[in-house]
Structure formats: C-alpha cells, structure tokens
Scaffold this motif. Structure first.
Motif, mmCIF file in Angstrom:
data_model
loop_
_atom_site.group_PDB
_atom_site.id
_atom_site.type_symbol
_atom_site.label_atom_id
_atom_site.label_comp_id
_atom_site.label_asym_id
_atom_site.label_seq_id
_atom_site.Cartn_x
_atom_site.Cartn_y
_atom_site.Cartn_z
ATOM 1 N N UNK A 183 0.786 -1.227 0.000
ATOM 2 C CA UNK A 183 0.000 0.000 0.000
ATOM 3 C C UNK A 183 0.816 1.273 0.000
ATOM 4 N N UNK A 184 0.449 2.213 0.889
ATOM 5 C CA UNK A 184 1.069 3.529 0.902
ATOM 6 C C UNK A 184 2.356 3.589 1.719
ATOM 7 N N UNK A 185 2.856 2.450 2.175
ATOM 8 C CA UNK A 185 4.183 2.457 2.803
ATOM 9 C C UNK A 185 5.270 2.663 1.749
ATOM 10 N N UNK A 186 4.878 2.499 0.466
ATOM 11 C CA UNK A 186 5.785 2.667 -0.678
ATOM 12 C C UNK A 186 5.416 3.937 -1.423
ATOM 13 N N UNK A 187 6.425 4.743 -1.810
ATOM 14 C CA UNK A 187 6.162 6.007 -2.502
ATOM 15 C C UNK A 187 5.888 5.807 -3.983
ATOM 16 N N UNK A 188 6.671 4.931 -4.634
ATOM 17 C CA UNK A 188 6.571 4.750 -6.084
ATOM 18 C C UNK A 188 6.554 3.263 -6.427
ATOM 19 N N UNK A 189 5.610 2.871 -7.265
ATOM 20 C CA UNK A 189 5.539 1.510 -7.802
ATOM 21 C C UNK A 189 5.888 1.553 -9.285
ATOM 22 N N UNK A 190 6.881 0.757 -9.680
ATOM 23 C CA UNK A 190 7.233 0.616 -11.092
ATOM 24 C C UNK A 190 6.639 -0.695 -11.592
ATOM 25 N N UNK A 191 5.628 -0.595 -12.442
ATOM 26 C CA UNK A 191 4.916 -1.780 -12.936
ATOM 27 C C UNK A 191 5.576 -2.254 -14.228
ATOM 28 N N UNK A 192 6.314 -3.353 -14.131
ATOM 29 C CA UNK A 192 6.984 -3.916 -15.295
ATOM 30 C C UNK A 192 6.272 -5.136 -15.856
ATOM 31 N N UNK A 193 5.002 -5.333 -15.464
ATOM 32 C CA UNK A 193 4.279 -6.518 -15.903
ATOM 33 C C UNK A 193 4.669 -7.722 -15.061
ATOM 34 N N UNK A 194 4.114 -8.894 -15.368
ATOM 35 C CA UNK A 194 4.432 -10.100 -14.598
ATOM 36 C C UNK A 194 5.916 -10.442 -14.695
ATOM 37 N N UNK A 195 6.494 -10.894 -13.588
ATOM 38 C CA UNK A 195 7.895 -11.310 -13.625
ATOM 39 C C UNK A 195 8.013 -12.674 -14.296
ATOM 40 N N UNK A 196 9.176 -12.992 -14.870
ATOM 41 C CA UNK A 196 9.315 -14.224 -15.647
ATOM 42 C C UNK A 196 9.114 -15.502 -14.837
ATOM 43 N N UNK A 197 9.444 -15.460 -13.547
ATOM 44 C CA UNK A 197 9.355 -16.694 -12.753
ATOM 45 C C UNK A 197 9.200 -16.357 -11.281
ATOM 46 N N UNK A 198 8.595 -17.275 -10.539
ATOM 47 C CA UNK A 198 8.457 -17.079 -9.098
ATOM 48 C C UNK A 198 9.605 -17.736 -8.344
ATOM 49 N N UNK A 199 10.518 -18.343 -9.073
ATOM 50 C CA UNK A 199 11.631 -19.046 -8.429
ATOM 51 C C UNK A 199 12.631 -18.014 -7.903
ATOM 52 N N UNK A 200 13.005 -18.077 -6.629
ATOM 53 C CA UNK A 200 13.953 -17.105 -6.093
ATOM 54 C C UNK A 200 15.360 -17.354 -6.611
ATOM 55 N N UNK A 201 16.239 -16.407 -6.355
ATOM 56 C CA UNK A 201 17.632 -16.575 -6.759
ATOM 57 C C UNK A 201 18.292 -17.676 -5.930
ATOM 58 N N UNK A 202 19.303 -18.283 -6.499
ATOM 59 C CA UNK A 202 20.158 -19.187 -5.732
ATOM 60 C C UNK A 202 21.114 -18.338 -4.909
ATOM 61 N N UNK A 203 21.439 -18.800 -3.700
ATOM 62 C CA UNK A 203 22.330 -18.049 -2.816
ATOM 63 C C UNK A 203 23.580 -18.868 -2.546
ATOM 64 N N UNK A 204 24.743 -18.269 -2.829
ATOM 65 C CA UNK A 204 26.030 -18.940 -2.599
ATOM 66 C C UNK A 204 26.879 -18.076 -1.673
ATOM 67 N N UNK A 205 27.389 -18.696 -0.612
ATOM 68 C CA UNK A 205 28.286 -18.038 0.332
ATOM 69 C C UNK A 205 29.718 -18.162 -0.190
ATOM 70 N N UNK A 206 30.360 -17.015 -0.442
ATOM 71 C CA UNK A 206 31.730 -17.031 -0.966
ATOM 72 C C UNK A 206 32.715 -16.459 0.049
ATOM 73 N N UNK A 207 32.354 -16.523 1.347
ATOM 74 C CA UNK A 207 33.237 -15.973 2.377
ATOM 75 C C UNK A 207 34.325 -16.945 2.806
#
Length: 215
Positions: A163-187
C-alpha cells in the motif's frame, strides 16, 4: 499517496524511473520488478530508509536486506576478500538469479540489519531494475511482500500488501518466474550453496567444481 507507473509505456517508464530515483534519494521506498519477483527497495546507505523497508515487510533486523547493484563494477567499492571463484561466478551468472554472500568493506556507512560483516548482493537481469540501480547506486532490496506471504509476481500483488508504505511503484508486468535466486556463500575457501533456486547446483559446479551444499 503512492504513485504507480506503467513501464510498458515509454513516457510513463521515463517518468516513473525519474520519480523512483528521486524517492530513493529522499529516503523513501520504491517497488521494482526484477527477473525473479517484485522487490521493495531503499537506498542501501540510508539506515532509516532500510529500517522503514524492514518495518513495511514486518521483518526483523535478524533477517537483513540483500543489496542489488546495477553493474559488477560496483562490487569493487562495497566488498572485500572477494575470491577468484566469486568473480568467476559473477562472470558466468550476472546479471541473473545468483545472490552472493560476501564480506563487505568494513568502512561502509550502512546498516542493513544484523549482517555480521557480510552482505548478500546480486545484479538482477531486468532492464527497469538495472536502469534504476544505475541511477541510484546500490539499493537494499527484499521481496515486495509482507513476511509470511507469497512473494509477488506482479505489481498488483505487491501494492495490495504494501500500500502507501511505498512512494513509487514501477509496474513492469508479470515477472518471468516465481523461483527465487540461488544463494552462494563465498566468504570461505570453498563456495557453499545456501539456497537452491533458479540456478541449480549442477550449473554452478560447471563454474566452481568444489561447490559445497549446506546440510
């Protein structure tokens, strides 16, 4: 009152990106499309704005926000002890759905939450996101949902939750996938897969054969 811009329209996109950039610089929150799901973002170096981001999501400091960048070159200014293997992963999968957990420069004046000296950083494969990040610099960006709710694949879902907790919404249409990014620890000495996502362990091992998986 939140403002929303249709990024499929060239004029609206240009206006939206200009307004979103200004909002970020004022310490306000914006919602942007990425190549995975919609994200809610703030200036990574504005501790109050990052706090507002966590509050908008209903998220604690124990779950710090990742950082999105618009170019691999940005890494030179924000990370330290970045291994050759880490750079190989960047070369192979950025921009794209790979988040790297690395040590950040101790001199950085930011507060992303309880990070214990690390940062999760990614360059998304989405033209609107890259254009915004190029204008703003590194942004703290987390999925644009209330904690415990599904990550949004379209702007309607994000706006319905935030809602209004956000100032600006950029509507780019549906995202290509709901799959999140893979996360790799490189420390450490060997990369460790923390979360299997859009990029499989097998694909990652083609670049870093000694990749380990967290039990």
């Amino acid at each position: 009152m939140a403002r929303r811009y249709d990024c499929s329209d060239a004029t609206d996109r240009a206006t939206g990106l200009r307004e979103a950039t200004s909002a970020v610089k004022r310490g306000e929150l914006v919602v942007l499309p990425t190549d995975t799901v919609y994200g809610i973002g703030a200036d990574a170096f504005d501790a109050e704005a990052v706090g507002d981001l966590l509050e908008a999501k209903g998220r604690g400091r124990n779950m710090p926000s990742p950082v999105l960048v618009g170019s691999p070159n940005t890494l030179h200014g924000i990370v330290t002890d970045f291994s050759e293997q880490a750079w190989e992963l960047v070369d192979a999968f950025w921009p794209g759905a790979l988040t790297l957990v690395t040590r950040h420069q101790p001199s950085l004046n930011w507060d992303l939450g309880d990070t214990r000296g690390t940062v999760a950083v990614r360059m998304p494969l989405h033209p609107v996101a890259i254009e915004l990040l190029t204008a703003t610099g590194p942004m703290a960006v987390s999925s644009a949902n209330l904690t415990g709710h599904p990550s949004p694949q379209d702007c309607d879902a994000a706006q319905g939750m935030l809602g209004d907790s956000v100032a600006v919404y950029l509507d780019g249409g549906p995202t290509p996938a709901a799959v999140p990014s893979s996360i790799v620890d490189v420390t450490g000495k060997a990369p460790v897969l923390l979360r299997a996502g859009a990029i499989s362990a097998d694909e990652l091992r083609k670049v870093v054969p000694d990749l380990q998986e967290r039990n």
